[in-house]
Design an enzyme around this catalytic site. Structure first.
Site, PDB file in Angstrom:
ATOM      1  N   GLY A  20      42.216  30.620  39.462  1.00 21.70           N
ATOM      2  CA  GLY A  20      43.426  31.407  39.629  1.00 21.70           C
ATOM      3  C   GLY A  20      43.803  32.153  38.365  1.00 21.70           C
ATOM      4  O   GLY A  20      44.235  33.307  38.397  1.00 21.70           O
ATOM      5  N   ARG A  24      41.379  31.263  32.399  1.00 27.32           N
ATOM      6  CA  ARG A  24      40.326  30.319  32.768  1.00 27.32           C
ATOM      7  C   ARG A  24      39.040  31.069  33.127  1.00 27.32           C
ATOM      8  O   ARG A  24      37.941  30.586  32.876  1.00 27.32           O
ATOM      9  CB  ARG A  24      40.767  29.432  33.927  1.00 27.32           C
ATOM     10  CG  ARG A  24      39.863  28.220  34.143  1.00 27.32           C
ATOM     11  CD  ARG A  24      40.353  27.351  35.288  1.00 27.32           C
ATOM     12  NE  ARG A  24      41.695  26.865  35.032  1.00 27.32           N
ATOM     13  CZ  ARG A  24      42.624  26.716  35.972  1.00 27.32           C
ATOM     14  NH1 ARG A  24      42.346  27.018  37.218  1.00 27.32           N
ATOM     15  NH2 ARG A  24      43.818  26.261  35.664  1.00 27.32           N
ATOM     16  N   ARG A  43      44.800  45.132  36.145  1.00 28.25           N
ATOM     17  CA  ARG A  43      45.954  44.228  36.120  1.00 28.25           C
ATOM     18  C   ARG A  43      45.696  42.969  35.297  1.00 28.25           C
ATOM     19  O   ARG A  43      46.360  41.951  35.481  1.00 28.25           O
ATOM     20  CB  ARG A  43      46.387  43.837  37.530  1.00 28.25           C
ATOM     21  CG  ARG A  43      46.764  45.013  38.416  1.00 28.25           C
ATOM     22  CD  ARG A  43      47.351  44.556  39.726  1.00 28.25           C
ATOM     23  NE  ARG A  43      47.707  45.683  40.568  1.00 28.25           N
ATOM     24  CZ  ARG A  43      48.650  45.672  41.498  1.00 28.25           C
ATOM     25  NH1 ARG A  43      49.346  44.561  41.704  1.00 28.25           N
ATOM     26  NH2 ARG A  43      48.911  46.730  42.223  1.00 28.25           N
ATOM     27  N   ARG A  87      36.173  28.683  44.781  1.00 26.17           N
ATOM     28  CA  ARG A  87      37.437  28.545  44.062  1.00 26.17           C
ATOM     29  C   ARG A  87      37.339  27.343  43.128  1.00 26.17           C
ATOM     30  O   ARG A  87      36.980  26.237  43.553  1.00 26.17           O
ATOM     31  CB  ARG A  87      38.595  28.367  45.039  1.00 26.17           C
ATOM     32  CG  ARG A  87      39.880  27.865  44.372  1.00 26.17           C
ATOM     33  CD  ARG A  87      41.113  28.060  45.230  1.00 26.17           C
ATOM     34  NE  ARG A  87      42.178  27.137  44.864  1.00 26.17           N
ATOM     35  CZ  ARG A  87      42.903  27.185  43.746  1.00 26.17           C
ATOM     36  NH1 ARG A  87      42.649  28.129  42.845  1.00 26.17           N
ATOM     37  NH2 ARG A  87      43.839  26.290  43.503  1.00 26.17           N
ATOM     38  N   SER A  90      43.306  24.452  40.210  1.00 23.75           N
ATOM     39  CA  SER A  90      44.054  23.222  39.966  1.00 23.75           C
ATOM     40  C   SER A  90      44.795  22.820  41.231  1.00 23.75           C
ATOM     41  O   SER A  90      45.079  23.639  42.101  1.00 23.75           O
ATOM     42  CB  SER A  90      45.042  23.409  38.813  1.00 23.75           C
ATOM     43  OG  SER A  90      45.941  24.469  39.089  1.00 23.75           O
ATOM     44  N   ASP A 203      48.205  17.622  38.082  1.00 17.63           N
ATOM     45  CA  ASP A 203      49.385  16.769  38.085  1.00 17.63           C
ATOM     46  C   ASP A 203      49.313  15.847  39.287  1.00 17.63           C
ATOM     47  O   ASP A 203      48.569  16.100  40.229  1.00 17.63           O
ATOM     48  CB  ASP A 203      50.684  17.581  38.090  1.00 17.63           C
ATOM     49  CG  ASP A 203      50.758  18.555  39.259  1.00 17.63           C
ATOM     50  OD1 ASP A 203      49.792  19.320  39.456  1.00 17.63           O
ATOM     51  OD2 ASP A 203      51.766  18.558  39.976  1.00 17.63           O
ATOM     52  N   ARG A 216      45.235  22.770  31.222  1.00 14.01           N
ATOM     53  CA  ARG A 216      44.804  23.293  32.522  1.00 14.01           C
ATOM     54  C   ARG A 216      43.804  24.435  32.348  1.00 14.01           C
ATOM     55  O   ARG A 216      42.918  24.632  33.179  1.00 14.01           O
ATOM     56  CB  ARG A 216      46.013  23.779  33.322  1.00 14.01           C
ATOM     57  CG  ARG A 216      46.975  22.677  33.705  1.00 14.01           C
ATOM     58  CD  ARG A 216      48.145  23.202  34.503  1.00 14.01           C
ATOM     59  NE  ARG A 216      49.198  22.205  34.633  1.00 14.01           N
ATOM     60  CZ  ARG A 216      50.010  22.110  35.684  1.00 14.01           C
ATOM     61  NH1 ARG A 216      49.879  22.926  36.699  1.00 14.01           N
ATOM     62  NH2 ARG A 216      50.951  21.190  35.717  1.00 14.01           N
TER      63      ARG A 216
END
Length: 238
Positions: A20, A24, A43, A87, A90, A203, A216
């Site tokens: 996402g 990362r 973007r 994908r 997290s 989490d 993360r």
């Protein structure tokens, strides 16, 4: 080119890892790919292509939520000839025994989103992953010695959810909650391509534990290695 991607045709590999977070995406490219090239930065959604163990692999961010990953995955599938999207994101654990940083794979993805209604199917569509990708991921996790439970995820449109649905899905055996897998699975099904979601636990909604934003971005390496190994396995099978 598309409204959200200025890469030329042929710039993406057949398999794309899709976190996402754009940071990362850059982390994966810089730490795992050989000779990564930035092919898209519209973007700030960074897309890279390089090689991993000699196999062409791309990585590009999806942004947050079902609408965002649906846009990027559809454009990759239909405009750039991408066959597999994995994908690597997290998720929040819905089971106490899922430790921070552990990895889960989504065989299916429940959702509270209205996204599947666009297909006007006259019933409820069950978004599921591609079995070949899932099999390759299970094999890769075993080879790497990484425990990876496989089951349902819950793709929620609401991060701050007044209805507090998360634990209701937990009672149905759902492993964790995230925000993208169901949209990716629906898009792959409609476009006739393959998709899989592998998530690291950031989490735990049962214990209250959580990783920092910095962790993360940079510590989910087991998930990344599994995704990259899947790309290698899929290339060997074609």
């Amino acid at each position: 080119m598309t409204p959200h991607n200025n890469a030329p045709r042929g710039a993406f590999a057949k398999t794309v890892l899709m976190p996402g977070d754009p940071l990362r995406s850059r982390f994966i490219a810089e730490h795992f790919l050989t000779d990564p090239v930035l092919v898209n930065n519209v973007r700030g959604v960074q897309g890279y292509t390089g090689t991993y163990q000699g196999v062409p692999v791309s990585v590009m961010a999806s942004g947050m939520g079902i609408p965002s990953i649906a846009i990027y995955s559809h454009e990759l599938y239909t405009h750039y000839g991408v066959e597999n999207i994995i994908r690597v994101g997290s998720a929040g654990a819905l089971r106490a025994e899922l430790a921070l940083g552990s990895v889960v794979a989504a065989m299916g993805a429940c959702t509270n989103s209205a996204f599947p209604e666009q297909y006007d199917l006259g019933g409820s569509f069950a978004p599921i992953c591609d079995f070949a990708l899932l099999t390759a991921a299970v094999e890769a996790a075993a080879e790497l010695g990484v425990p990876m439970p496989v089951g349902n995820l819950y793709s929620s449109d609401t991060f701050y959810d007044d209805a507090d649905r998360n634990m209701r899905f937990a009672k149905m055996g759902v492993l964790a909650v995230e925000m993208e897998a169901a949209g990716l699975y629906c898009t792959a099904a409609r476009d006739g391509r393959r998709a899989l979601a592998i998530c690291s636990i950031s989490d735990n909604l049962v214990t209250g534990e959580e990783l920092s934003p910095e962790d993360r971005q940079t510590t989910f390496t087991n998930m990344m290695r599994i995704g990259l190994a899947v790309a290698v396995k899929m290339a060997a099978r074609t």
